[in-house]
Design an enzyme around this catalytic site. Structure first.
Site, PDB file in Angstrom:
ATOM      1  N   SER A 181      19.575  12.541  52.342  1.00 16.60           N
ATOM      2  CA  SER A 181      19.164  13.333  53.699  1.00 16.60           C
ATOM      3  C   SER A 181      20.195  13.149  54.774  1.00 16.60           C
ATOM      4  CB  SER A 181      17.930  12.773  54.291  1.00 16.60           C
ATOM      5  OG  SER A 181      17.587  13.348  55.582  1.00 16.60           O
ATOM      6  N   GLY A 182      20.816  14.196  55.356  1.00 13.97           N
ATOM      7  CA  GLY A 182      21.834  14.503  56.250  1.00 13.97           C
ATOM      8  C   GLY A 182      23.309  14.619  55.320  1.00 13.97           C
ATOM      9  N   THR A 186      21.191  21.323  52.415  1.00 15.50           N
ATOM     10  CA  THR A 186      20.940  22.818  52.699  1.00 15.50           C
ATOM     11  C   THR A 186      21.994  23.702  53.156  1.00 15.50           C
ATOM     12  OG1 THR A 186      18.814  21.721  53.591  1.00 15.50           O
ATOM     13  CG2 THR A 186      19.535  23.701  54.341  1.00 15.50           C
ATOM     14  N   ASN A 230      18.771  12.594  59.841  1.00 13.58           N
ATOM     15  CA  ASN A 230      19.186  14.117  59.651  1.00 13.58           C
ATOM     16  C   ASN A 230      18.326  14.672  60.762  1.00 13.58           C
ATOM     17  OD1 ASN A 230      20.270  16.235  59.056  1.00 13.58           O
ATOM     18  ND2 ASN A 230      19.492  16.643  57.455  1.00 13.58           N
ATOM     19  N   SER A 233      16.298  17.608  58.283  1.00 10.26           N
ATOM     20  CA  SER A 233      16.333  17.292  56.741  1.00 10.26           C
ATOM     21  C   SER A 233      15.314  18.072  56.211  1.00 10.26           C
ATOM     22  CB  SER A 233      15.722  15.875  56.916  1.00 10.26           C
ATOM     23  OG  SER A 233      15.508  15.475  55.664  1.00 10.26           O
ATOM     24  N   SER A 234      15.519  18.585  54.951  1.00  8.60           N
ATOM     25  CA  SER A 234      14.416  19.237  54.029  1.00  8.60           C
ATOM     26  C   SER A 234      13.703  18.191  53.403  1.00  8.60           C
ATOM     27  CB  SER A 234      15.287  20.034  52.984  1.00  8.60           C
ATOM     28  OG  SER A 234      16.195  21.116  53.480  1.00  8.60           O
ATOM     29  N   GLY A 425      18.258  13.876  47.188  1.00  7.99           N
ATOM     30  CA  GLY A 425      18.891  12.780  46.216  1.00  7.99           C
ATOM     31  C   GLY A 425      18.090  11.445  46.333  1.00  7.99           C
ATOM     32  N   GLU A 427      16.563   7.849  46.970  1.00  4.09           N
ATOM     33  CA  GLU A 427      16.169   7.533  48.242  1.00  4.09           C
ATOM     34  C   GLU A 427      15.591   6.289  48.087  1.00  4.09           C
ATOM     35  OE1 GLU A 427      13.411   9.913  50.447  1.00  4.09           O
ATOM     36  OE2 GLU A 427      14.919  11.719  50.816  1.00  4.09           O
TER      37      GLU A 427
END
Length: 1304
Positions: A181-182, A186, A230, A233-234, A425, A427
């Site tokens: 994330s970050g 995206t 992030n 973040s998605s 990804g 985590e």
């Protein structure tokens, strides 16, 4: 040192090395050693390593000496040569290991500011946390059509490779974007889709690409949120299929989503936010379209303020709402699902509030014998409320994705597609729950697919080059996948526990302990916890906390709440919870929408699919899709947690490299032939190692083979392919060592030769200097007495000779100086004489010039005195005229008595005339009879015109507007005839009751008039013509189509002619607006034509005889490039007004409009003349006042001549008349001041004072300061006066309608 190299070659990563490699590395003196802060640190070996030594003597880069303990079985990795540092492909490094990869990425990212690097088939993208100018259309076109290795690494290069392979092989492609994330997943996916939309844009269907790109802001609004790592973040996975036709142009797209983080709707950690859309709605709460949602600020709702961070720095939620506000009306209602907002929630969704409140706090338990309603605890009620909110948001998210897919659907057949996978990804957090377990499970599946693909590419490369190869051992994570998804695996045990009525997280965890602890090496039980379990993933060990696993996997809502929502009158919400929902889409139901959340309809709630099973099935479908396509990999790396631009945290990057599979790719490449050079590159780089005999061979490929066989004795360390040479690890470093040795030897030879040449040159210089010194020394010894005598005699001769020459030169100089002085003094004397003569003449000229100026000044003063005398005499004449007026009034009384006597005489004559009137009335009756017969004939003509109009109506629709009426008709046409013809056409359409004909005719007529007015916007006659006819046509419509104000004055005959089938109120409004627009343009054209004439004609031109040459001192005419013959006069203004009046009368303009236009023109003349008079000091004189009043009388005579006294145009000139009178009146005594105040009623106090200050050449402030002035006492002393106060800009008054109902 030799022992260290030998130990390195014996290590597993360098197995297969031979004596040649050993020789090449014997003097290599740099290694990588572990470091707590930088992960790896470079060090230089200072002492040879011997076999069996426990320490390695090294020196760090900062100069620190260190004895590093080593294990002979695992020596420190060697560092690559400097030439390979900064390579754009990590597989090109000679030594492939973690420190080399980390160092190469750091050099490219920090020093070169390059964020992209290849690692074989992987593109490693490091987030720069800064906008870079590398994504414009020019960059896209630069990468279009290029091979992947021809240009620097870029996300566009990966997209171009996928597009090229799809077009070349007609095979579907996939681009897999993953990372933390970050890390920029995206954004990378967005740039990929933008690249496809740019290079494959279709001219016939250009909006498809825009729709594909426009779906990103919508999905980001409802699926992205701020986290601690992030700001955007998605919180879901997304696989977008971009469909192409046979021309490889985009025709549509389809989106699948995976595992939306629903728990974020009801819970956020500290410094985190809910989904963006909630804050966008709250920021737009005061917009009219959202007021019915009864929203407030984000701080008012528990669901949005829980994380304590409702604002993101640099993000405007209200501005972002503009792109998403049309789709999300239900989202604002979801925020109302809290205790204090429950009534609003029920009101917005049209639900029974009492029922909803009851079943949020109670639970229905149905047994075989009875139904029990049991109250819930506060925690259970909160869970029920949160579950309902998550369920609604989940359905809404799926609905939005479905609508996006419907918008991106295409009617044709898909030829190929490119899929872009933007997925989370690997985590690992301090507390890992069900979401992290599913995310890591998906990454295990993707890593397995990635390993198999990389192995397959290696195999294809060797087969293409005819290289013999053996199977490469690589890490297979199938055991971990089996642990999760196999029979009796973690997910199956979780689903089994979810089916039990009293299943708990603890019971499920105990089953995991019983089945896998000490039985499966990949599953562990934490030592200090009984509520967690550990899974050994491919990237790292992760500890999961079992709390809420069952609740998140079930994802259930009480049936009673579902039934209440089914009864909602808000159809969108009710349709979400129907067993067989009806499609709410406006599109055809035959559209097939792929969804990652298949709905299994089963009446038994116990057989519903859990979240884990749904995710597993959707993941299997994704794997099938990816395996059927050619994948391309993008691994996004987050360089630091502080989001600082171009800051490289080695620990965080190394952790992500291990997690995303980059190091695994490098390990697979390192076990084969990682270094690959084409024959041309090898020849170009290592030609220095070739002998002259080898270089004489023409075949470069044969030369490379001979050189390698000579340099590397072990033939297993390299292989010759068709186009490339393959090297094992370390061989390129060995060749670089040989090359550097050869260059070093050549440098020594060059240095030797240069130094020898410099020393020889220095020796020759010293030798020549010694010879010269010897020569002078030997000559000194040879001097004798004879030589001394000769020298003395020569000196005496030189003395006398030089004296003679100097005396002769001095005499010549003296004669020349005297001559020059004589000529110079004569020149100066003549110059002085001429100057005196010129000054004498200048004095004479000045005398005559000053005399002429004095005479001119006297003449000016005399003229000024005469002007004052004339003004005084005019005033005396005015007083005499007033006395004559009083005498005239007495004379009028006598006339009235005489009038009475004459009246009696006239009455007798009237009686005689009445008899004649009776006789004439008989004649009139006869004429009326003839008129009626003629009127019948006219009615027949009208019917015939109506018929012809209806026949030509269709043709008139296709004609351009400029052909409505030609210009030549304006001059000779009967006034109002076009308007009457148009109205007859309307009556004919009403007679036929044909609405389409009427609508088409009116639209064509209005458009035609607009076009004519637009094309002739500066043509006064054309504007006058169409203003008149538009006004007549509008009055006809008002009189005969139902407007009461007009119809009440109609005769019975006129009422018969009213329209019977249509009410044209809408077209009356349109025609009224059109007439107003024409009137405004009409006024503007008249003002533009007459405005240049006003100041020259009203102020500057002087028509009074006898005073035209009297100008006061300081009067200056304004400079102009126009000749005096072209100067405008008062006659010019009157002629222009007459032209306007005759044109308007000729076109039959309505009298009220004509008067309004004339009043507007007179207002313009008065305003501009008055403004210019106030602003020009040279115009403020008694003479000019007389001229202005004379010009005003001309204008009044013109109004009287045209019978326009009732237009009130004369009153608009009153301020100008008073200002002119003010220039002529006396301004000395108190009586004069009082008279000025009583007479100047149309001028303000400020204007009068400023005008007096200008006219009398006084300073305004001095007038105000001296209280003795008789004029000031009549004004308000507290009033603030300005220097000038001209009239303000005059408006364009517009009046429509008639004062009486009389009409034709």
């Amino acid at each position: 040192m030799l022992s260290l190299v030998l130990a390195c070659l014996k290590s597993p990563r360098n197995q297969g090395s031979t004596l040649s490699v050993f020789y090449s590395l014997c003097s290599y003196n740099r290694v990588w050693i572990p470091d707590n802060e930088e992960v790896w640190q470079s060090a230089e070996i200072t002492k040879n390593y011997k076999t069996g030594d426990c320490f390695l003597h090294v020196q760090l880069e900062d100069g620190t000496e260190l004895n590093y303990p080593v294990d002979p079985a695992a020596l420190p990795p060697l560092r690559n040569p400097d030439i390979l540092v900064g390579e754009n492909d990590l597989t090109a490094l000679s030594y492939l290991h973690e420190p080399a990869v980390l160092h190469n990425l750091k050099v490219r990212f920090v020093e070169s500011k390059l964020i992209y690097t290849y690692s074989g088939i992987i593109l490693v993208a490091i987030n720069p946390y800064k906008q870079l100018p590398i994504y414009g259309d020019a960059i896209i076109h630069a990468y279009s059509g290029q091979n992947m290795g021809d240009m620097d690494p870029h996300i566009f290069a990966v997209a171009e490779e996928a597009y090229k392979q799809m077009a070349r092989n007609n095979k579907n492609q996939s681009i897999i974007v993953s990372g933390e994330s970050g890390a920029g997943k995206t954004v990378s996916a967005r740039y990929t889709m933008r690249y496809f939309a740019t290079v494959s844009k279709s001219s016939s269907n250009a909006d498809v690409e825009d729709k594909v790109l426009a779906s990103n802001p919508i999905t980001e609004a409802v699926g992205n949120a701020k986290t601690t790592r992030n700001d955007n973040s998605s919180r879901f996975g997304k696989y977008t299929e971009i469909s192409f036709d046979q021309s490889y142009q985009i025709i549509g797209a389809n989106m699948r989503t995976y595992l939306l983080e629903k728990s974020r709707v009801v819970f956020q950690s500290e410094n985190e936010r809910n989904y963006h859309i909630f804050y966008q709605l709250c920021a737009s709460a005061m917009q009219p379209e959202f007021k019915h949602l009864k929203l407030g600020s984000a701080e008012e709702f528990n669901y949005t303020r829980m994380g304590g961070s409702t604002v993101i720095e640099g993000v405007d939620d209200r501005a972002n709402m503009v792109e998403t506000q049309k789709t999300f009306a239900l989202l604002g209602k979801l925020l109302g699902l809290e205790d204090k907002h429950l009534n609003i929630f029920c009101e917005l969704l049209d639900l029974n509030c009492d029922k909803m409140a009851q079943w949020l706090c109670h639970r229905k338990i149905i047994t075989t014998s009875e139904t029990v309603i049991k109250p819930m605890t506060r925690a259970q009620a909160v869970n029920a409320r949160d579950a309902l909110a998550k369920k609604i948001y989940s359905h809404l998210f799926d609905f939005i994705v479905e609508r996006i897919n419907q918008a991106l659907q295409f009617p044709g057949k898909q030829h190929t597609f490119i899929g872009v996978l933007d997925i989370y990804g690997f985590e690992t957090f301090d507390v890992n729950s069900f979401e992290q377990f599913c995310i890591n499970y998906a990454n295990e599946k993707l890593q397995q697919q990635f390993n198999l693909h990389v192995f397959k590419l290696e195999q294809e490369e060797y087969m293409k080059e005819d290289i013999p190869w053996t199977l490469i051992d690589f890490y297979d994570n199938q055991p971990v996948i089996d642990l999760i998804e196999a029979k009796m695996g973690i997910l199956e045990l979780l689903d089994e526990e979810c089916l039990l009525p009293h299943g708990t997280d603890g019971n499920w965890l105990q089953k995991l302990y019983n089945n896998f602890v000490n039985k499966n090496a990949l599953f562990e039980k934490p030592r200090m916890s009984n509520t967690s379990f550990i899974v050994q993933h491919f990237a790292d060990k992760v500890e999961y906390k079992c709390e809420a696993f069952l609740e998140k996997n079930r994802d259930t809502v009480h049936e009673v709440l579902i039934e209440i929502l089914k009864e909602s009158k808000f159809h969108l919400c009710a349709n979400f919870f129907q067993d067989d929902p009806v499609s709410i889409s406006p599109f055809s139901s035959s559209i097939n929408i792929k969804s990652a959340r298949p709905v299994l309809k089963s009446p038994n709630k116990q057989l519903r699919m859990t979240v884990g099973s749904k995710f597993r099935s959707s993941l299997s479908l994704l794997m099938v899709t990816l395996n059927a396509t050619t994948p391309h990999y993008v691994r996004c790396i987050k360089p630091n947690d502080e989001k600082l631009p171009f800051e490289f945290d080695s620990k965080r990057v190394a952790q992500q490299l291990r997690a995303c599979g980059v190091l695994e790719t490098i390990r697979i490449s390192a076990q084969s032939y990682p270094s690959r050079w084409t024959y041309i590159e090898f020849f170009s780089r290592y030609s220095i190692l070739m002998t002259q005999q080898e270089l004489s061979i023409n075949d470069k490929k044969q030369i490379c083979k001979i050189v390698l066989q000579r340099l590397i004795q072990d033939h297993n360390q390299y292989q010759f392919g068709r186009t490339k040479i393959f090297f094992r690890a370390g061989q390129v470093a060995y060749l670089e060592k040989l090359r550097s040795d050869k260059l070093r030897h050549a440098c020594i030879m060059i240095q030797k030769s240069v130094r020898g040449w410099l020393h020889r040159k220095k020796f020759l210089r010293m030798k020549q200097a010694a010879i010269i010194i010897q020569q002078y020394f030997r000559g000194q010894q040879a001097i004798t007495a004879r030589t001394l005598k000769q020298t003395w005699a020569a000196i005496i001769i030189q003395k006398y000779c030089r004296g003679y020459l100097v005396r002769r030169l001095c005499q010549l100089i003296h004669v020349a100086a005297v001559t020059i002085q004589a000529y110079t003094r004569g020149f100066l004397a003549r110059k002085k004489y001429r100057k005196m003569l010129e000054e004498h003449k200048a004095v004479i000229l000045q005398k005559y010039a000053r005399a002429w100026l004095a005479r001119r000044r006297f003449q000016n003063i005399r003229r000024f005195v005469l002007n004052i005398q004339l003004s005084y005499r005019v005033q005396q004449l005015q007083k005499k005229m007033e006395e004559q007026v009083r005498d005239t009034s007495q004379f009028m009384i006598l006339l009235e008595s005489h009038f009475q006597s004459q009246k009696e005489t006239y009455e007798k004559e009237i009686e005689g005339l009445n008899f004649k009137v009776e006789h004439l009335s008989q004649d009139i009756n006869h004429l009326q009879k003839l008129f009626r017969e003629e009127n019948d004939i006219n009615d027949g003509i009208r019917l015939e015109v109506s018929r012809l109009t209806s026949e030509n109506l269709v043709r008139s629709r296709c004609r351009k507007a400029k052909y409505v009426f030609p210009r030549g008709v304006v001059v000779n046409m009967i006034p109002g005839l076009p308007a009457h013809i148009l109205f007859m056409c309307v009556r004919y359409a009403d007679y036929l009751n044909d609405a389409d004909m009427l609508k088409s005719f009116m639209n064509v007529t209005i458009d035609g008039i607009k076009q004519v007015v637009k094309e002739h916007s500066e043509d006064f006659e054309m504007l006058s013509f169409w203003l008149s006819n538009t006004h007549y046509f509008l009055n006809c419509l008002k009189q005969y189509s139902g407007e009461e104000g007009f119809m009440k004055c109609n005769t019975p005959r006129q009422n018969k002619n009213c329209l019977k089938h249509f009410d044209l109120s809408e077209y009356r409004q349109i025609l009224s607006d059109l007439a107003i627009c024409i009137y405004h343009q009409f006024i503007i054209v008249m003002e533009n034509n007459i405005q240049p004439m006003i100041v020259p004609g009203m102020l500057e031109y002087e028509s009074l005889q006898g005073i035209s040459g009297l100008k006061p001192t300081g009067f200056r005419k304004r400079s102009s490039s126009i000749d005096d013959t072209d100067t405008y006069t008062m006659t010019s203004i009157l002629q222009q007004l007459s032209y306007f009046y005759s044109t308007m009368c000729q076109n039959g303009l309505d009298p009220e409009l004509l008067k309004q236009a004339v009043k507007q023109l007179f207002f313009l003349i008065g305003a501009i003349t008055l403004n210019s008079l106030f602003l020009r000091k040279d115009m403020c004189s008694c003479r000019k006042g007389m001229q202005i009043r004379c010009n005003i009388s001309y204008l009044e005579e013109w109004l009287k001549d045209k019978n326009l006294q009732s237009s009130n145009a004369k009153e608009t000139l009153e301020p100008l008349s008073q200002a002119a009178w003010l220039l002529q009146v006396k301004k000395i005594t108190d009586d004069d001041a009082k008279e000025i105040c009583e007479h100047c009623t149309s001028l303000s106090t400020v204007q009068v004072v400023n005008h007096l200050a200008i006219g009398l050449s006084f300073d305004k402030n001095s007038i105000l300061q001296h209280s003795t002035s008789p004029l000031v006492s009549w004004f308000n002393p507290g009033q603030q006066l300005s220097t000038t106060q001209p009239l303000t800009h005059f408006p364009h008054p517009v009046g429509w309608g008639r004062k009486s109902g009389k009409k034709k």
